[in-house]
Design a protein around this motif. Structure first.
Motif, mmCIF file in Angstrom:
data_model
loop_
_atom_site.group_PDB
_atom_site.id
_atom_site.type_symbol
_atom_site.label_atom_id
_atom_site.label_comp_id
_atom_site.label_asym_id
_atom_site.label_seq_id
_atom_site.Cartn_x
_atom_site.Cartn_y
_atom_site.Cartn_z
ATOM 1 N N VAL A 96 0.857 -1.183 0.000
ATOM 2 C CA VAL A 96 0.000 0.000 0.000
ATOM 3 C C VAL A 96 0.894 1.235 0.000
ATOM 4 N N VAL A 97 0.616 2.181 -0.881
ATOM 5 C CA VAL A 97 1.329 3.458 -0.921
ATOM 6 C C VAL A 97 0.311 4.563 -0.679
ATOM 7 N N THR A 98 0.569 5.409 0.326
ATOM 8 C CA THR A 98 -0.370 6.475 0.664
ATOM 9 C C THR A 98 0.333 7.825 0.724
ATOM 10 N N LEU A 99 -0.432 8.864 0.455
ATOM 11 C CA LEU A 99 0.000 10.244 0.665
ATOM 12 C C LEU A 99 -0.650 10.705 1.956
ATOM 13 N N GLN A 100 0.168 11.185 2.900
ATOM 14 C CA GLN A 100 -0.321 11.504 4.241
ATOM 15 C C GLN A 100 -0.280 13.015 4.516
ATOM 16 N N TYR A 101 -1.199 13.439 5.396
ATOM 17 C CA TYR A 101 -1.186 14.814 5.906
ATOM 18 C C TYR A 101 -1.042 14.765 7.426
ATOM 19 N N HIS A 102 -0.019 15.463 7.934
ATOM 20 C CA HIS A 102 0.275 15.532 9.370
ATOM 21 C C HIS A 102 -0.007 16.958 9.840
ATOM 22 N N PRO A 103 -1.176 17.218 10.455
ATOM 23 C CA PRO A 103 -1.548 18.604 10.786
ATOM 24 C C PRO A 103 -0.752 19.222 11.934
ATOM 25 N N LEU A 104 -0.130 18.393 12.787
ATOM 26 C CA LEU A 104 0.571 18.913 13.972
ATOM 27 C C LEU A 104 2.034 18.468 13.947
ATOM 28 N N PRO A 105 2.844 19.002 13.032
ATOM 29 C CA PRO A 105 4.220 18.510 12.876
ATOM 30 C C PRO A 105 5.116 18.743 14.090
ATOM 31 N N ALA A 106 4.792 19.737 14.904
ATOM 32 C CA ALA A 106 5.654 20.058 16.045
ATOM 33 C C ALA A 106 5.198 19.402 17.342
ATOM 34 N N ALA A 107 4.079 18.671 17.312
ATOM 35 C CA ALA A 107 3.528 18.076 18.533
ATOM 36 C C ALA A 107 4.172 16.736 18.839
ATOM 37 N N ARG A 108 4.239 16.411 20.133
ATOM 38 C CA ARG A 108 4.738 15.087 20.531
ATOM 39 C C ARG A 108 3.791 13.996 20.040
ATOM 40 N N VAL A 109 2.501 14.197 20.226
ATOM 41 C CA VAL A 109 1.499 13.260 19.726
ATOM 42 C C VAL A 109 0.997 13.819 18.396
ATOM 43 N N SER A 110 1.420 13.210 17.306
ATOM 44 C CA SER A 110 1.224 13.763 15.963
ATOM 45 C C SER A 110 0.336 12.842 15.129
ATOM 46 N N PRO A 111 -0.964 13.161 15.012
ATOM 47 C CA PRO A 111 -1.866 12.330 14.201
ATOM 48 C C PRO A 111 -1.681 12.608 12.713
ATOM 49 N N TYR A 112 -2.213 11.704 11.896
ATOM 50 C CA TYR A 112 -2.168 11.906 10.450
ATOM 51 C C TYR A 112 -3.304 11.152 9.785
ATOM 52 N N VAL A 113 -3.628 11.590 8.575
ATOM 53 C CA VAL A 113 -4.587 10.884 7.727
ATOM 54 C C VAL A 113 -3.945 10.720 6.357
ATOM 55 N N GLY A 114 -4.439 9.745 5.591
ATOM 56 C CA GLY A 114 -3.850 9.511 4.287
ATOM 57 C C GLY A 114 -4.792 8.766 3.361
ATOM 58 N N ALA A 115 -4.411 8.705 2.101
ATOM 59 C CA ALA A 115 -5.160 7.961 1.091
ATOM 60 C C ALA A 115 -4.187 7.508 0.018
ATOM 61 N N GLY A 116 -4.489 6.361 -0.608
ATOM 62 C CA GLY A 116 -3.570 5.868 -1.620
ATOM 63 C C GLY A 116 -4.106 4.651 -2.336
ATOM 64 N N ILE A 117 -3.196 3.881 -2.912
ATOM 65 C CA ILE A 117 -3.561 2.713 -3.717
ATOM 66 C C ILE A 117 -2.854 1.470 -3.176
ATOM 67 N N ASN A 118 -3.375 0.316 -3.552
ATOM 68 C CA ASN A 118 -2.720 -0.942 -3.186
ATOM 69 C C ASN A 118 -2.850 -1.932 -4.343
ATOM 70 N N TYR A 119 -2.045 -2.984 -4.270
ATOM 71 C CA TYR A 119 -2.148 -4.074 -5.241
ATOM 72 C C TYR A 119 -2.150 -5.381 -4.457
ATOM 73 N N MET A 120 -3.139 -6.211 -4.677
ATOM 74 C CA MET A 120 -3.245 -7.502 -4.007
ATOM 75 C C MET A 120 -2.661 -8.587 -4.912
ATOM 76 N N LEU A 121 -1.595 -9.219 -4.439
ATOM 77 C CA LEU A 121 -0.944 -10.291 -5.186
ATOM 78 C C LEU A 121 -1.039 -11.574 -4.368
ATOM 79 N N PHE A 122 -1.735 -12.575 -4.897
ATOM 80 C CA PHE A 122 -1.901 -13.864 -4.230
ATOM 81 C C PHE A 122 -0.837 -14.833 -4.746
ATOM 82 N N TYR A 123 -0.158 -15.534 -3.816
ATOM 83 C CA TYR A 123 0.917 -16.436 -4.241
ATOM 84 C C TYR A 123 1.026 -17.604 -3.265
#
Length: 214
Positions: free
Chosen positions: A114-141
């Motif tokens: 899975v590859v996501t692009l994330q946004y971190h709204p509180l870069p200077a905080a000790r507790v730093s939440p983030y959200v993201g969205a992206g794409i994935n590829y499912m490979l069965f083997y």
């Protein structure tokens, strides 16, 4: 798994609240973080097994959860925007269930990068939440048919939504908790197509672990 993630966040955030600000550094452009996590991949729901003509059989395909170690890699494009890629693999049982029937028909490994692009709204905080969205590829083997059945599951692309938090510790160490909802559907053919199922795997990928910033 969710309880473990929330407990880990709460305990570390409480400990971090009494630490000094100079014990950690804020997010910055060019930061590279390596995450070592324990991850649970939990498919969302069962799928009806149909005949080749589309008639109901009364059976459903059930895909079992799995827990494995995984790696994640995050690179900060700015202090608030980052790109993450995860690497790991899990093994899943596929069972045919319904009425008095509960039989293992297939075992397979899946590599779901899975590859996501994330946004971190509180870069200077000790507790730093983030959200993201992206794409994935499912490979069965390394798939194995069981109990006289043959099963073919199609690979393919999906997309993912993400939420998480980094709790910054001393000396560039972090505690990370992360949840991804991966949306992915696949076609499964059983016994050469005599039976079939449209499987909306849509797994919830829940992770917790320690990370190191470089």
């Amino acid at each position: 798994m969710k309880t473990l993630i929330l407990s880990a966040i709460a305990a570390t955030a409480l400990a971090g609240g009494v630490a000094h600000a100079e014990d950690f550094s804020p997010n910055a452009k060019g930061d590279f973080i390596v995450h070592a996590r324990i991850t649970q991949v939990a498919p969302d729901k069962d799928a009806a097994i149909l005949t080749a003509a589309g008639a109901a059989t009364g059976l459903k395909a059930h895909v079992k959860d799995d827990i494995k170690p995984t790696l994640g890699f995050t690179y900060f494009l700015t202090d608030k925007v980052a790109v993450e890629a995860i690497l790991g693999t899990t093994e899943h049982d596929i069972r045919a269930q319904g009425g008095t029937t509960d039989v293992l028909v297939h075992k397979t490994w899946v590599l779901p990068p899975v590859v996501t692009l994330q946004y971190h709204p509180l870069p200077a905080a000790r507790v730093s939440p983030y959200v993201g969205a992206g794409i994935n590829y499912m490979l069965f083997y390394s798939s194995k048919d069981k109990n006289g059945f043959t099963v073919k599951v199609d690979d393919g692309f999906g997309y993912a939504l993400q939420a998480g938090v980094n709790v910054k510790l001393k000396d560039n160490w972090l505690l990370n908790a992360d949840i991804k909802k991966v949306y992915f559907s696949t076609d499964a053919k059983i016994n050469g197509g005599a039976l079939k199922a449209k499987v909306d795997l849509d797994p919830l990928v829940s992770s917790v672990g320690f990370s190191r910033k470089f």
